[in-house]
Design an enzyme around this catalytic site. Structure first.
Site, short mmCIF file in Angstrom:
data_model
loop_
_atom_site.label_atom_id
_atom_site.label_comp_id
_atom_site.label_asym_id
_atom_site.label_seq_id
_atom_site.Cartn_x
_atom_site.Cartn_y
_atom_site.Cartn_z
N GLY A 77 0.82 -1.21 0.00
CA GLY A 77 0.00 0.00 0.00
C GLY A 77 0.85 1.25 0.00
O GLY A 77 2.06 1.18 -0.21
N ASN A 78 0.23 2.39 0.22
CA ASN A 78 0.97 3.65 0.32
C ASN A 78 0.29 4.54 1.35
O ASN A 78 -0.74 4.17 1.91
CB ASN A 78 1.10 4.33 -1.04
CG ASN A 78 -0.25 4.73 -1.61
OD1 ASN A 78 -0.94 5.60 -1.05
ND2 ASN A 78 -0.66 4.08 -2.70
N ARG A 79 0.85 5.71 1.61
CA ARG A 79 0.42 6.51 2.75
C ARG A 79 -0.69 7.50 2.45
O ARG A 79 -1.01 8.35 3.27
CB ARG A 79 1.64 7.22 3.34
CG ARG A 79 2.54 6.22 4.08
CD ARG A 79 3.95 6.72 4.26
NE ARG A 79 4.02 7.95 5.02
CZ ARG A 79 5.13 8.63 5.22
NH1 ARG A 79 6.28 8.20 4.68
NH2 ARG A 79 5.12 9.73 5.92
N SER A 80 -1.30 7.41 1.27
CA SER A 80 -2.44 8.29 0.99
C SER A 80 -3.60 8.01 1.95
O SER A 80 -3.86 6.86 2.29
CB SER A 80 -2.92 8.08 -0.45
OG SER A 80 -4.17 8.70 -0.65
N ALA A 105 -3.87 7.86 -5.17
CA ALA A 105 -2.48 7.41 -5.22
C ALA A 105 -2.51 5.94 -5.64
O ALA A 105 -2.50 5.03 -4.80
CB ALA A 105 -1.81 7.58 -3.87
#
Ligand code: C5P
Length: 222
Positions: free
Chosen positions: A29-32, A97
């Protein structure tokens, strides 16, 4: 004055991160957090638009009426939902994102650890923005986002052209209080001709600055 200026518009917004599954319990995943896209959806609905929000995994959700939320997890799901809704939209704002890569295969059972390291094989995800840009009809207006750590304006302009966008929102992760996870953002709006720089401000006000740039006279959707 802004209260009804988006009456009759149907705005497609993608927001949040995507989660790319590795196995039944793990993902990349990512931090959005989806805050910017949710602020855009709330601001657009408050100005009279009907909003289709395609939202990746986040605990946050939009407030108010006029927003139809579709929850997705992966880039492939977001891609499918966005392409399906784009022909009916007057405008698109692509805030999500989206993961550039996903694991080539999703293990059907939880991956077991061994004494060795683990190598993951990743494959490219579709570029939703570029595909919507390609399918764009006359009268449709498409806005993308760029998060750059260097050569911001130059890289953002390249994305604007490659993806067939009409406007791109550049935010820098290096500015304190801006972008991922924050309630404020500092942006530059870039089109083919000019760059407009804005102060650090709450995301809801940033959203209104972006919506102010949608073309004034809606054309009926194709
Ligand atoms: O190429 P890059 O990821 O920097 O482009 C960012 C813009 O493209 C954002 O508007 C983002 O939502 C969109 N995008 C997309 N699908 C992807 C990758 C990015 O819609 N697979």
């Amino acid at each position: 004055a802004r209260q009804h200026d988006l009456d009759g518009r149907r705005i497609l917004i993608t927001a949040g991160p995507t989660h790319e599954d590795l196995d039944p319990v793990r993902y990349l995943g990512n931090r959005s957090t989806g805050k910017m896209g949710i602020a855009l959806a709330e601001a657009a609905a408050a100005r009279g638009a009907s909003v289709d929000l395609i939202l990746g995994p986040t605990p946050l959700s939009p407030q108010g009426t006029g927003i139809n939320v579709t929850h997705v997890r992966t880039a492939l799901e977001m891609h499918r939902e966005a392409l399906q809704r784009w022909p009916q939209a007057t405008d698109g704002i692509l805030c999500a994102a989206v993961a550039d890569y996903r694991p080539e295969t999703v293990a059907p059972e939880k991956i077991k650890k061994t004494g060795d390291g683990l190598t993951l094989k990743l494959v490219r995800n579709p570029d939703i923005a570029a595909e919507l840009g390609q399918q764009k009809q006359p009268g449709q207006f498409l806005v993308g986002f760029a998060l750059e750590t260097e050569n911001g304006v130059e890289n953002a302009r390249g994305k604007l052209e490659r993806k067939g966008l009409d406007l791109i929102v550049l935010n820098s992760p290096r500015v304190a209080g801006a972008a991922f996870g924050h309630d404020t953002n500092q942006i530059q709006l870039i089109d083919g001709n000019k760059v407009t720089s804005f102060e650090l401000k709450p995301k809801r006000e940033v959203a209104d600055d972006i919506l102010d740039r949608l073309p004034a006279h809606p054309t009926p959707s194709p």
